[in-house]
Design a protein around this motif. Structure first.
Motif, PDB file in Angstrom:
ATOM      1  N   ILE A   5       0.855  -1.186   0.000  1.00 38.82           N
ATOM      2  CA  ILE A   5       0.000   0.000   0.000  1.00 38.82           C
ATOM      3  C   ILE A   5       0.892   1.237   0.000  1.00 38.82           C
ATOM      4  CG2 ILE A   5      -1.810   1.256   1.219  1.00 38.82           C
ATOM      5  CD1 ILE A   5      -2.748  -1.462   0.308  1.00 38.82           C
ATOM      6  N   ASP A   6       0.729   2.101  -1.002  1.00 41.09           N
ATOM      7  CA  ASP A   6       1.458   3.372  -1.032  1.00 41.09           C
ATOM      8  C   ASP A   6       0.775   4.369  -0.091  1.00 41.09           C
ATOM      9  OD1 ASP A   6       3.250   2.429  -2.926  1.00 41.09           O
ATOM     10  OD2 ASP A   6       2.031   3.119  -4.609  1.00 41.09           O
ATOM     11  N   PHE A   7       1.576   5.033   0.732  1.00 45.84           N
ATOM     12  CA  PHE A   7       0.992   5.947   1.702  1.00 45.84           C
ATOM     13  C   PHE A   7       1.875   7.176   1.874  1.00 45.84           C
ATOM     14  CE2 PHE A   7       4.201   3.967   4.291  1.00 45.84           C
ATOM     15  CZ  PHE A   7       4.570   4.938   5.207  1.00 45.84           C
ATOM     16  N   VAL A   8       1.258   8.229   2.434  1.00 41.94           N
ATOM     17  CA  VAL A   8       1.988   9.391   2.928  1.00 41.94           C
ATOM     18  C   VAL A   8       1.439   9.683   4.321  1.00 41.94           C
ATOM     19  CG1 VAL A   8       0.394  10.983   1.771  1.00 41.94           C
ATOM     20  CG2 VAL A   8       2.629  11.797   2.518  1.00 41.94           C
ATOM     21  N   LYS A   9       2.326   9.978   5.253  1.00 42.32           N
ATOM     22  CA  LYS A   9       1.926  10.268   6.626  1.00 42.32           C
ATOM     23  C   LYS A   9       2.164  11.746   6.910  1.00 42.32           C
ATOM     24  CE  LYS A   9       2.574   8.674  11.414  1.00 42.32           C
ATOM     25  NZ  LYS A   9       3.269   7.704  12.298  1.00 42.32           N
ATOM     26  N   CYS A  10       1.124  12.410   7.390  1.00 45.42           N
ATOM     27  CA  CYS A  10       1.184  13.855   7.614  1.00 45.42           C
ATOM     28  C   CYS A  10       0.902  14.186   9.068  1.00 45.42           C
ATOM     29  CB  CYS A  10       0.171  14.570   6.714  1.00 45.42           C
ATOM     30  SG  CYS A  10       0.477  14.363   4.944  1.00 45.42           S
ATOM     31  N   ASN A  11       1.330  15.387   9.449  1.00 44.81           N
ATOM     32  CA  ASN A  11       1.219  15.848  10.823  1.00 44.81           C
ATOM     33  C   ASN A  11       0.492  17.194  10.876  1.00 44.81           C
ATOM     34  OD1 ASN A  11       1.566  16.667  13.485  1.00 44.81           O
ATOM     35  ND2 ASN A  11       3.738  17.144  13.245  1.00 44.81           N
ATOM     36  N   PRO A  12      -0.849  17.185  10.857  1.00 44.76           N
ATOM     37  CA  PRO A  12      -1.587  18.421  11.097  1.00 44.76           C
ATOM     38  C   PRO A  12      -1.902  18.563  12.592  1.00 44.76           C
ATOM     39  CG  PRO A  12      -3.037  16.736  10.164  1.00 44.76           C
ATOM     40  CD  PRO A  12      -1.719  16.076  10.443  1.00 44.76           C
ATOM     41  N   THR A  13      -1.172  19.440  13.270  1.00 46.09           N
ATOM     42  CA  THR A  13      -1.342  19.682  14.703  1.00 46.09           C
ATOM     43  C   THR A  13      -1.259  18.371  15.488  1.00 46.09           C
ATOM     44  OG1 THR A  13      -2.960  21.349  13.977  1.00 46.09           O
ATOM     45  CG2 THR A  13      -2.622  21.138  16.330  1.00 46.09           C
ATOM     46  N   GLN A  14      -0.336  17.507  15.127  1.00 40.91           N
ATOM     47  CA  GLN A  14      -0.095  16.212  15.755  1.00 40.91           C
ATOM     48  C   GLN A  14      -1.298  15.274  15.694  1.00 40.91           C
ATOM     49  OE1 GLN A  14       1.806  16.388  19.604  1.00 40.91           O
ATOM     50  NE2 GLN A  14       3.322  17.871  18.930  1.00 40.91           N
ATOM     51  N   ASN A  15      -2.250  15.564  14.832  1.00 38.39           N
ATOM     52  CA  ASN A  15      -3.356  14.634  14.552  1.00 38.39           C
ATOM     53  C   ASN A  15      -2.887  13.721  13.417  1.00 38.39           C
ATOM     54  OD1 ASN A  15      -6.660  14.989  13.079  1.00 38.39           O
ATOM     55  ND2 ASN A  15      -5.912  13.394  14.434  1.00 38.39           N
ATOM     56  N   MET A  16      -1.988  12.786  13.747  1.00 38.94           N
ATOM     57  CA  MET A  16      -1.259  12.036  12.732  1.00 38.94           C
ATOM     58  C   MET A  16      -2.221  11.336  11.767  1.00 38.94           C
ATOM     59  SD  MET A  16       1.574  13.113  13.711  1.00 38.94           S
ATOM     60  CE  MET A  16       2.577  12.340  12.461  1.00 38.94           C
ATOM     61  N   THR A  17      -2.019  11.623  10.484  1.00 39.36           N
ATOM     62  CA  THR A  17      -2.955  11.222   9.434  1.00 39.36           C
ATOM     63  C   THR A  17      -2.222  10.471   8.337  1.00 39.36           C
ATOM     64  OG1 THR A  17      -4.310  13.186   9.871  1.00 39.36           O
ATOM     65  CG2 THR A  17      -4.616  12.095   7.745  1.00 39.36           C
ATOM     66  N   ILE A  18      -2.752   9.302   7.986  1.00 37.74           N
ATOM     67  CA  ILE A  18      -2.213   8.527   6.872  1.00 37.74           C
ATOM     68  C   ILE A  18      -3.135   8.696   5.673  1.00 37.74           C
ATOM     69  CG2 ILE A  18      -1.706   6.210   6.022  1.00 37.74           C
ATOM     70  CD1 ILE A  18      -1.080   5.449   8.944  1.00 37.74           C
ATOM     71  N   LEU A  19      -2.556   9.056   4.531  1.00 38.36           N
ATOM     72  CA  LEU A  19      -3.288   9.121   3.273  1.00 38.36           C
ATOM     73  C   LEU A  19      -2.825   7.968   2.393  1.00 38.36           C
ATOM     74  CD1 LEU A  19      -3.030  12.963   2.574  1.00 38.36           C
ATOM     75  CD2 LEU A  19      -4.941  11.745   3.634  1.00 38.36           C
ATOM     76  N   ILE A  20      -3.783   7.161   1.937  1.00 41.98           N
ATOM     77  CA  ILE A  20      -3.488   6.010   1.092  1.00 41.98           C
ATOM     78  C   ILE A  20      -3.571   6.439  -0.362  1.00 41.98           C
ATOM     79  CG2 ILE A  20      -4.164   3.670   0.452  1.00 41.98           C
ATOM     80  CD1 ILE A  20      -3.157   3.889   3.301  1.00 41.98           C
ATOM     81  N   ASN A  21      -2.504   6.202  -1.106  1.00 40.08           N
ATOM     82  CA  ASN A  21      -2.439   6.618  -2.507  1.00 40.08           C
ATOM     83  C   ASN A  21      -2.492   5.409  -3.448  1.00 40.08           C
ATOM     84  OD1 ASN A  21      -2.418   8.647  -4.395  1.00 40.08           O
ATOM     85  ND2 ASN A  21      -0.183   8.774  -4.517  1.00 40.08           N
ATOM     86  N   THR A  22      -3.052   4.311  -2.966  1.00 41.55           N
ATOM     87  CA  THR A  22      -3.293   3.120  -3.781  1.00 41.55           C
ATOM     88  C   THR A  22      -4.797   2.953  -3.944  1.00 41.55           C
ATOM     89  OG1 THR A  22      -1.290   2.015  -2.989  1.00 41.55           O
ATOM     90  CG2 THR A  22      -3.015   0.608  -3.900  1.00 41.55           C
ATOM     91  N   MET A  23      -5.276   2.801  -5.168  1.00 41.38           N
ATOM     92  CA  MET A  23      -6.706   2.633  -5.405  1.00 41.38           C
ATOM     93  C   MET A  23      -7.160   1.279  -4.863  1.00 41.38           C
ATOM     94  SD  MET A  23      -8.370   5.154  -6.539  1.00 41.38           S
ATOM     95  CE  MET A  23      -9.846   4.224  -6.987  1.00 41.38           C
ATOM     96  N   LEU A  24      -8.160   1.314  -3.996  1.00 45.69           N
ATOM     97  CA  LEU A  24      -8.679   0.105  -3.361  1.00 45.69           C
ATOM     98  C   LEU A  24     -10.204   0.150  -3.363  1.00 45.69           C
ATOM     99  CD1 LEU A  24      -6.305   0.242  -0.272  1.00 45.69           C
ATOM    100  CD2 LEU A  24      -6.211  -1.506  -2.054  1.00 45.69           C
ATOM    101  N   PRO A  25     -10.853  -1.008  -3.418  1.00 49.48           N
ATOM    102  CA  PRO A  25     -12.317  -1.035  -3.312  1.00 49.48           C
ATOM    103  C   PRO A  25     -12.767  -0.463  -1.968  1.00 49.48           C
ATOM    104  CG  PRO A  25     -11.460  -3.171  -4.025  1.00 49.48           C
ATOM    105  CD  PRO A  25     -10.281  -2.358  -3.598  1.00 49.48           C
ATOM    106  N   ARG A  26     -13.890   0.218  -1.955  1.00 45.94           N
ATOM    107  CA  ARG A  26     -14.382   0.841  -0.724  1.00 45.94           C
ATOM    108  C   ARG A  26     -14.591  -0.192   0.385  1.00 45.94           C
ATOM    109  NH1 ARG A  26     -17.142   5.906  -1.728  1.00 45.94           N
ATOM    110  NH2 ARG A  26     -15.624   7.150  -2.926  1.00 45.94           N
ATOM    111  N   ASP A  27     -15.002  -1.406   0.022  1.00 44.65           N
ATOM    112  CA  ASP A  27     -15.232  -2.409   1.060  1.00 44.65           C
ATOM    113  C   ASP A  27     -13.933  -2.919   1.691  1.00 44.65           C
ATOM    114  OD1 ASP A  27     -14.273  -4.012  -0.988  1.00 44.65           O
ATOM    115  OD2 ASP A  27     -16.108  -5.188  -1.219  1.00 44.65           O
ATOM    116  N   GLU A  28     -12.774  -2.491   1.153  1.00 50.74           N
ATOM    117  CA  GLU A  28     -11.489  -2.840   1.741  1.00 50.74           C
ATOM    118  C   GLU A  28     -10.975  -1.761   2.694  1.00 50.74           C
ATOM    119  OE1 GLU A  28      -8.827  -5.630   0.782  1.00 50.74           O
ATOM    120  OE2 GLU A  28     -10.874  -6.284   1.183  1.00 50.74           O
ATOM    121  N   HIS A  29     -11.607  -0.586   2.690  1.00 47.23           N
ATOM    122  CA  HIS A  29     -11.078   0.551   3.437  1.00 47.23           C
ATOM    123  C   HIS A  29     -10.994   0.283   4.936  1.00 47.23           C
ATOM    124  CE1 HIS A  29     -11.816   3.888   0.195  1.00 47.23           C
ATOM    125  NE2 HIS A  29     -11.072   2.896  -0.233  1.00 47.23           N
TER     126      HIS A  29
END
Length: 293
Positions: A5-29
């Motif tokens: 899974i390709d991802f980017v991890k971001c830090n908005p006010t230490q609310n650590m957030t992972i964004l997935i940049n791989t297309m996946l079916p919604r039922d896999e989320h």
């Protein structure tokens, strides 16, 4: 078997957030999010999925793992897209997003600083703000309900927060969250003297209850609450465990007309996560709780 899974991890006010940049079916989320946000994987408080948009006016579609809306995840995606587009230092760009849980496009003004990004987000307006009393088994709880189309926040003014209070709020979220017709419930413990917010976010679809270090939508709801309570425009800094965010609320002709938040976001990691192709959620996952406040 491992799924890459390709991802980017971001830090908005230490609310650590992972964004997935791989297309996946919604039922896999749900499965992917539960695994990747766990302590033994990439680890974060929330997960969003970057998807293409059919709207020509939008730059991307952000689908949160539980179908909820998230202001900090909007900031994270805006920063990632700006970085991918090669935004120069101290340059500002406007990014428009389709986002789960929001009826209209979300506009983000993103500026690249030397070490991170500054982002201002035009937030959805609540449908209703009202005072109520919740009759708990132990004692009544005075609160203000800030209701949006697809999520709801309970604002509770407090003077101090201790372990018992946090445990009671966590039990309350687990008790009533599954019965609300919303994707997300937030319990916002707010000290109006110090302007300090301690946010608990419960997402029923993910079986997730998190004491967040910073909450963008919660910051917006505090601004909306203060504007409603005082019947005037509000511009104030909201202090949270992970840092400070600015909220601006315009109040005209006895109603809220605009709501903005502003904060910083950093990109802290980018790469590939390895996820088991089969995960037995009922046996192994349970409530995902993060309590670091």
């Amino acid at each position: 078997m491992k799924q890459m899974i390709d991802f980017v991890k971001c830090n908005p006010t230490q609310n650590m957030t992972i964004l997935i940049n791989t297309m996946l079916p919604r039922d896999e989320h749900k499965r992917i999010a539960s695994k990747i946000m766990s302590y033994d994987n990439v680890y974060a408080e929330q997960v969003g999925f970057i998807e293409p948009t059919m709207n020509q006016e939008a730059d991307a579609f952000l689908q949160m793992a539980g179908g909820e809306f998230c202001g900090n995840a909007c900031m994270a995606l805006a920063a990632f897209l700006a970085n991918e587009h090669g935004l120069e230092h101290y340059e500002t760009n406007e990014i428009r997003l389709e986002v789960s849980g929001a009826e209209r496009l979300v506009t983000c003004l993103i500026t690249k600083n030397r070490e991170d990004f500054q982002c201002r987000v035009d937030m959805p307006l609540p449908e209703k703000i009202e005072q109520t009393v919740l009759h708990d088994d132990r004692f009544p709880i005075d609160m203000v309900v800030v209701k949006y189309k697809d999520f709801i926040h309970f604002v509770i003014e407090v003077e101090r927060i201790d372990t018992d209070m946090k445990n009671n709020m966590l039990s309350l979220a687990k008790l009533i969250g599954p019965f609300l017709d919303t994707s997300m419930l937030g319990i916002l413990l707010y000290n109006n003297i110090t302007n300090h917010l301690t946010p608990l976010i419960y997402v029923h679809a993910l079986n997730s209850a998190v004491w967040e270090r910073g909450c963008g939508s919660g910051t917006a709801s505090i601004g909306a609450y203060l504007a409603w309570k005082n019947k005037r425009n509000i511009e104030t800094y909201i202090h949270q465990p992970g840092g400070t965010m600015l909220v601006k609320a315009l109040y005209e002709q006895d109603r809220l007309t605009r709501l903005e938040i502003e904060g910083s976001v950093g990109i802290v990691a980018q790469g590939t996560a390895f996820i088991d192709t089969e995960v037995n959620l009922s046996a192994g996952e349970g409530i995902h709780e993060v309590s670091r406040v």
